[in-house]
Design a protein around this motif. Structure first.
Motif, mmCIF file in Angstrom:
data_model
loop_
_atom_site.group_PDB
_atom_site.id
_atom_site.type_symbol
_atom_site.label_atom_id
_atom_site.label_comp_id
_atom_site.label_asym_id
_atom_site.label_seq_id
_atom_site.Cartn_x
_atom_site.Cartn_y
_atom_site.Cartn_z
ATOM 1 N N UNK A 31 10.599 -29.212 30.207
ATOM 2 C CA UNK A 31 10.541 -28.610 28.880
ATOM 3 C C UNK A 31 11.919 -28.043 28.581
ATOM 4 N N UNK A 32 12.260 -27.994 27.305
ATOM 5 C CA UNK A 32 13.569 -27.489 26.935
ATOM 6 C C UNK A 32 13.581 -26.889 25.541
ATOM 7 N N UNK A 145 23.466 -28.933 35.938
ATOM 8 C CA UNK A 145 22.265 -28.463 36.625
ATOM 9 C C UNK A 145 22.645 -27.371 37.618
ATOM 10 N N UNK A 146 22.064 -26.197 37.458
ATOM 11 C CA UNK A 146 22.284 -25.102 38.401
ATOM 12 C C UNK A 146 21.580 -25.395 39.723
ATOM 13 N N UNK A 147 20.399 -25.974 39.601
ATOM 14 C CA UNK A 147 19.605 -26.412 40.748
ATOM 15 C C UNK A 147 18.680 -27.516 40.245
ATOM 16 N N UNK A 148 17.698 -27.916 41.035
ATOM 17 C CA UNK A 148 16.810 -28.996 40.618
ATOM 18 C C UNK A 148 16.036 -28.650 39.347
ATOM 19 N N UNK A 149 15.684 -27.382 39.156
ATOM 20 C CA UNK A 149 14.824 -26.981 38.047
ATOM 21 C C UNK A 149 15.587 -26.617 36.770
ATOM 22 N N UNK A 150 16.636 -25.838 36.849
ATOM 23 C CA UNK A 150 17.315 -25.300 35.665
ATOM 24 C C UNK A 150 18.611 -26.041 35.350
ATOM 25 N N UNK A 151 18.803 -26.327 34.059
ATOM 26 C CA UNK A 151 20.050 -26.942 33.620
ATOM 27 C C UNK A 151 20.353 -26.531 32.184
ATOM 28 N N UNK A 152 21.612 -26.664 31.794
ATOM 29 C CA UNK A 152 22.056 -26.433 30.419
ATOM 30 C C UNK A 152 22.772 -27.695 29.940
ATOM 31 N N UNK A 153 22.787 -27.881 28.622
ATOM 32 C CA UNK A 153 23.403 -29.092 28.090
ATOM 33 C C UNK A 153 24.068 -28.814 26.752
ATOM 34 N N UNK A 154 24.978 -29.701 26.410
ATOM 35 C CA UNK A 154 25.587 -29.745 25.088
ATOM 36 C C UNK A 154 25.443 -31.189 24.612
ATOM 37 N N UNK A 172 17.041 -26.341 29.923
ATOM 38 C CA UNK A 172 15.904 -27.179 30.324
ATOM 39 C C UNK A 172 15.379 -26.709 31.672
ATOM 40 N N UNK A 173 14.056 -26.747 31.795
ATOM 41 C CA UNK A 173 13.398 -26.437 33.069
ATOM 42 C C UNK A 173 12.578 -27.657 33.476
ATOM 43 N N UNK A 174 12.861 -28.189 34.668
ATOM 44 C CA UNK A 174 12.108 -29.340 35.182
ATOM 45 C C UNK A 174 11.150 -28.861 36.257
#
Length: 175
Positions: A31-32, A145-154, A172-174
């Motif tokens: 989800x993001x 990606x900070x880790x497998x679950x959390x990331x930021x994007x442009x 985004x959270x995976x």
């Protein structure tokens, strides 16, 4: 049409890339949310870099391929002058997209989007009914990606029929 072909070509190139960390990849639902600067090429709406908010959910099938369902507000201010001619301006957009991903290392990746959605077109006159248009979308971006679950994007994306350009920053959270 040229934007669609460029986006499709970018997705093919991204999908053909071999990821460096394929052994550590885990498919999953995500989800993001994002905020964007939106501008439109319309004589019926004020293109003053309005804020656009979006939300999405998707599934990452492989390190290179995902699918996404998304929604976005466009919130342009219409010119509602007494002497302006009647017309329409984009107000909301929702749709589906195929997401191509090219991991560069364990944290950075490039991605592309090609999809189709529905754009609500608001009328500039109360005597006219609002309408919805089918609107293809293409986009390119980068993700950290900070880790497998959390990331930021442009991301930079473009709604081809309504001629809306978006520059967005999201999280985004995976699962």
């Amino acid at each position: 049409m040229r934007h669609i072909l460029c986006g499709a070509t970018a997705l093919v190139v991204l999908g053909a890339a071999a990821p460096a960390y394929a052994q550590s990849f885990q498919p999953g639902l995500y989800v993001g949310v994002d905020a964007a600067r939106a501008s439109v090429s319309s004589k019926y709406a004020d293109s003053s870099n309005d804020i656009s908010l979006g939300a999405n959910t998707g599934y990452q099938f492989t390190p290179n391929l995902g699918f996404e369902v998304y929604t976005r507000t466009l919130s342009f201010n219409p010119f509602r002058g007494f002497l302006s001619e009647p017309g329409y301006y984009p107000d909301q957009h929702y749709g589906i997209a195929l997401m191509g991903n090219m991991p560069l290392d364990a944290h950075f990746s490039l991605f592309g989007r090609a999809g189709v959605g529905r754009t609500t077109m608001k009328a500039t006159r109360s005597s006219m009914a609002d309408r919805t248009d089918t609107d293809p979308i293409v986009g390119l971006g980068a993700r950290y990606a900070f880790n497998r679950a959390w990331s930021v994007s442009v991301e930079g994306s473009y709604l081809t029929k309504s001629e809306v350009s978006l520059i967005s920053f999201g999280a985004r959270y995976q699962f």
